[in-house]
Design a protein around this motif. Structure first.
Motif, short mmCIF file in Angstrom:
data_model
loop_
_atom_site.label_atom_id
_atom_site.label_comp_id
_atom_site.label_asym_id
_atom_site.label_seq_id
_atom_site.Cartn_x
_atom_site.Cartn_y
_atom_site.Cartn_z
N LEU A 1 92.40 88.82 59.80
CA LEU A 1 93.59 89.36 60.47
C LEU A 1 93.79 90.85 60.24
CD1 LEU A 1 96.19 86.53 59.69
CD2 LEU A 1 94.78 86.81 61.74
N ILE A 2 93.04 91.44 59.31
CA ILE A 2 93.32 92.84 58.96
C ILE A 2 92.98 93.80 60.10
CG2 ILE A 2 93.08 92.45 56.49
CD1 ILE A 2 90.31 93.79 56.68
N GLU A 3 92.06 93.42 60.97
CA GLU A 3 91.74 94.27 62.12
C GLU A 3 92.82 94.18 63.18
OE1 GLU A 3 89.32 96.40 62.50
OE2 GLU A 3 88.44 95.98 60.54
N LYS A 4 93.55 93.10 63.17
CA LYS A 4 94.57 92.86 64.19
C LYS A 4 95.94 93.40 63.79
CE LYS A 4 96.18 89.04 67.13
NZ LYS A 4 96.07 87.58 67.38
N TYR A 5 96.21 93.37 62.48
CA TYR A 5 97.52 93.80 61.98
C TYR A 5 97.34 94.88 60.92
CZ TYR A 5 98.89 89.31 64.06
OH TYR A 5 99.09 88.27 64.92
N ASN A 6 98.17 95.92 61.01
CA ASN A 6 98.07 97.00 60.03
C ASN A 6 99.06 96.85 58.88
OD1 ASN A 6 100.53 97.66 61.16
ND2 ASN A 6 99.83 99.58 62.09
N ASN A 7 99.77 95.72 58.85
CA ASN A 7 100.79 95.50 57.81
C ASN A 7 100.47 94.29 56.93
OD1 ASN A 7 101.21 93.80 60.03
ND2 ASN A 7 103.42 93.70 59.73
N ILE A 8 99.19 93.95 56.85
CA ILE A 8 98.75 92.86 55.96
C ILE A 8 97.90 93.45 54.85
CG2 ILE A 8 97.30 90.81 55.75
CD1 ILE A 8 98.06 90.02 58.52
N VAL A 9 98.22 93.05 53.62
CA VAL A 9 97.41 93.42 52.46
C VAL A 9 97.00 92.14 51.75
CG1 VAL A 9 97.27 94.71 50.31
CG2 VAL A 9 98.73 95.55 52.17
N ILE A 10 95.72 91.96 51.53
CA ILE A 10 95.21 90.76 50.88
C ILE A 10 94.73 91.11 49.48
CG2 ILE A 10 93.41 88.99 50.93
CD1 ILE A 10 93.54 89.17 53.99
N ILE A 11 95.17 90.33 48.52
CA ILE A 11 94.65 90.46 47.15
C ILE A 11 93.60 89.37 46.96
CG2 ILE A 11 95.19 90.44 44.69
CD1 ILE A 11 98.06 91.17 45.39
N TYR A 12 92.37 89.79 46.73
CA TYR A 12 91.23 88.87 46.63
C TYR A 12 90.75 88.82 45.17
CZ TYR A 12 87.43 86.26 48.87
OH TYR A 12 86.58 85.28 49.29
N TYR B 1 98.26 74.86 51.32
CA TYR B 1 97.65 75.89 52.17
C TYR B 1 98.48 76.10 53.43
CZ TYR B 1 94.22 78.28 55.09
OH TYR B 1 93.58 79.19 55.90
N ILE B 2 98.65 77.36 53.82
CA ILE B 2 99.38 77.70 55.04
C ILE B 2 98.39 77.75 56.20
CG2 ILE B 2 100.93 79.34 56.15
CD1 ILE B 2 101.43 80.53 53.34
N GLU B 3 98.54 76.84 57.14
CA GLU B 3 97.60 76.75 58.25
C GLU B 3 97.87 77.80 59.33
OE1 GLU B 3 95.02 74.90 58.49
OE2 GLU B 3 95.27 73.34 56.97
N ASN B 4 99.14 78.18 59.51
CA ASN B 4 99.50 78.96 60.70
C ASN B 4 100.27 80.22 60.34
OD1 ASN B 4 101.66 77.54 59.71
ND2 ASN B 4 102.44 76.88 61.69
N ILE B 5 99.87 80.90 59.31
CA ILE B 5 100.64 82.04 58.83
C ILE B 5 100.71 83.17 59.86
CG2 ILE B 5 98.73 83.25 57.67
CD1 ILE B 5 100.81 83.79 55.39
N GLU B 6 99.72 83.30 60.72
CA GLU B 6 99.72 84.39 61.69
C GLU B 6 100.91 84.33 62.64
OE1 GLU B 6 96.75 86.55 64.94
OE2 GLU B 6 96.20 84.61 64.08
N LYS B 7 101.41 83.13 62.90
CA LYS B 7 102.53 82.95 63.81
C LYS B 7 103.79 83.65 63.32
CE LYS B 7 103.50 78.89 65.24
NZ LYS B 7 103.74 77.42 65.23
N TYR B 8 103.86 83.89 62.01
CA TYR B 8 105.10 84.40 61.43
C TYR B 8 105.00 85.86 61.01
CZ TYR B 8 106.18 79.49 61.52
OH TYR B 8 106.40 78.20 61.93
N ILE B 9 103.94 86.52 61.42
CA ILE B 9 103.77 87.94 61.11
C ILE B 9 104.39 88.78 62.21
CG2 ILE B 9 102.06 89.78 60.83
CD1 ILE B 9 100.20 87.66 59.58
N ASN B 10 105.22 89.73 61.82
CA ASN B 10 105.79 90.66 62.79
C ASN B 10 105.63 92.09 62.27
OD1 ASN B 10 108.15 91.38 61.12
ND2 ASN B 10 108.80 89.27 61.54
N ASN B 11 106.02 93.04 63.06
CA ASN B 11 105.82 94.45 62.70
C ASN B 11 106.89 95.01 61.78
OD1 ASN B 11 103.46 94.67 64.29
ND2 ASN B 11 104.68 95.04 66.13
N ASN B 12 107.86 94.18 61.41
CA ASN B 12 108.99 94.66 60.62
C ASN B 12 108.71 94.72 59.12
OD1 ASN B 12 110.76 94.92 62.88
ND2 ASN B 12 111.04 92.69 62.85
#
Length: 326
Positions: free
Chosen positions: A171-182, A140-151
């Motif tokens: 995180l989807i409200e905070k970042y517009n470049n994340i897509v989650i497959i559930y 499990y990735i504990e800190n994935i948010e740290k590595y998200i950028n706008n690029n």
């Protein structure tokens, strides 16, 4: 009548427990006459049920027909971007991309089999596809948010997140470049429905919705899925049972000398220092026990992936492994 199987299949991470009994009630009341009519273009009632379940807005989610449609909808919504698969990745990702004739590159994993999040910082204008928890290692990735950028666009496969509890959906409200497959396959004992969900900001969801196939979820599948999603008690009970069995199996296998990666899924990735994975796989197969092995070109070639089942089945596996390594 439930069909008895002599073989034990622990290679596909299927849930050993029965799905919600509410499904039976819903099917008994199902409007047979409605079969004359096509389903809705999109399964809006199902989307709403899962949105409520995840405590997100209904405009942030759509249901799709399996992983193929999920990938197709995502990859055709973003132009001129390199596709990167983060090792270790599911064979399914590679199969989908190769079938679709879409080229891709890989981001190498770290020596400890973890995802190399530092590599994300150097990447620009790409679609990075990864899973959390990892769909092959269980890590499990504990800190994935740290590595998200706008690029980049980040595609997170959270098929096993129900066994880890903490989703990146927040995180989807905070970042517009994340897509989650559930997924509800493993958590809700509904692998047979092959239903996935795409979760992102409204603009992305609108793009996916225009691309995905119409009538993708049939009426029966939608009815079954909604009944199961709304039965939180059964789902939580089954997930908790699997987590308890997983932790017990991790302890017992470690005592037998296996290296067991710490998992936040419904499976364990294991290897033994004195017996090759091929040898153990072949011996288990002789006992009609099937686990997942990896070919020589795979970064996990020394490991076996073992689905966590019910206590009785897990005990059978443990006894077989004990006899093999001794």
């Amino acid at each position: 009548m439930k069909k008895e199987r002599k073989e034990i299949y622990l290679d596909k991470n299927e849930n050993p427990y029965e799905p919600s009994k509410n499904i039976i009630k819903e099917l008994e009341n199902f409007d047979i006459e409605s079969f004359r009519l096509f389903p809705n273009y999109s399964a809006k009632e199902l989307d709403l049920a899962m949105a409520n379940n995840l405590n997100i807005d209904k405009d942030n989610i759509i249901s799709v027909n399996g992983m193929y449609e999920a990938f197709y909808s995502i990859l055709n919504s973003f132009d001129n971007r390199k596709i990167l698969l983060q090792e270790p990745y599911r064979d399914l990702y590679k199969n989908i991309l190769e079938y679709s004739k879409i080229s891709f590159e890989t981001i190498k994993m770290k020596d400890d089999y973890n995802i190399d999040l530092d590599a994300f910082k150097k990447i620009k204008k790409s679609i990075i596809i990864t899973s959390n928890p990892n769909a092959e290692t269980g890590l499990y990735i504990e800190n994935i948010e740290k590595y998200i950028n706008n690029n980049n666009i980040y595609v997170l496969d959270e098929s096993y997140i129900s066994f880890a509890w903490d989703s990146a959906v927040r995180l989807i409200e905070k970042y517009n470049n994340i897509v989650i497959i559930y997924s509800i396959a493993h958590s809700h004992s509904l692998s047979g429905l092959n239903i996935n969900f795409l979760i992102s900001n409204k603009i992305n969801i609108d793009k996916f919705s225009n691309i995905r196939q119409k009538y993708g979820i049939n009426k029966l599948s939608e009815t079954i899925a909604i009944a199961s999603i709304n039965d939180k008690e059964t789902v939580l009970k089954n997930i908790s049972s699997i987590v308890l069995e997983r932790d017990k199996m991790e302890t017992l296998l470690s005592k037998e000398g296996f290296l067991v990666l710490p998992s936040k899924t419904n499976f364990l990735l294991i290897k033994h220092p004195n017996k090759s994975s091929k040898y153990i796989y072949d011996e288990l197969k002789k006992n009609s026990i099937f686990v997942k092995n990896y070919d020589e070109s795979n970064v996990l070639k020394d490991f076996l992936r073992v689905t966590i089942s019910d206590s009785k089945t897990n005990t059978i596996l443990l006894k077989a492994l004990y006899n093999i390594i001794n």
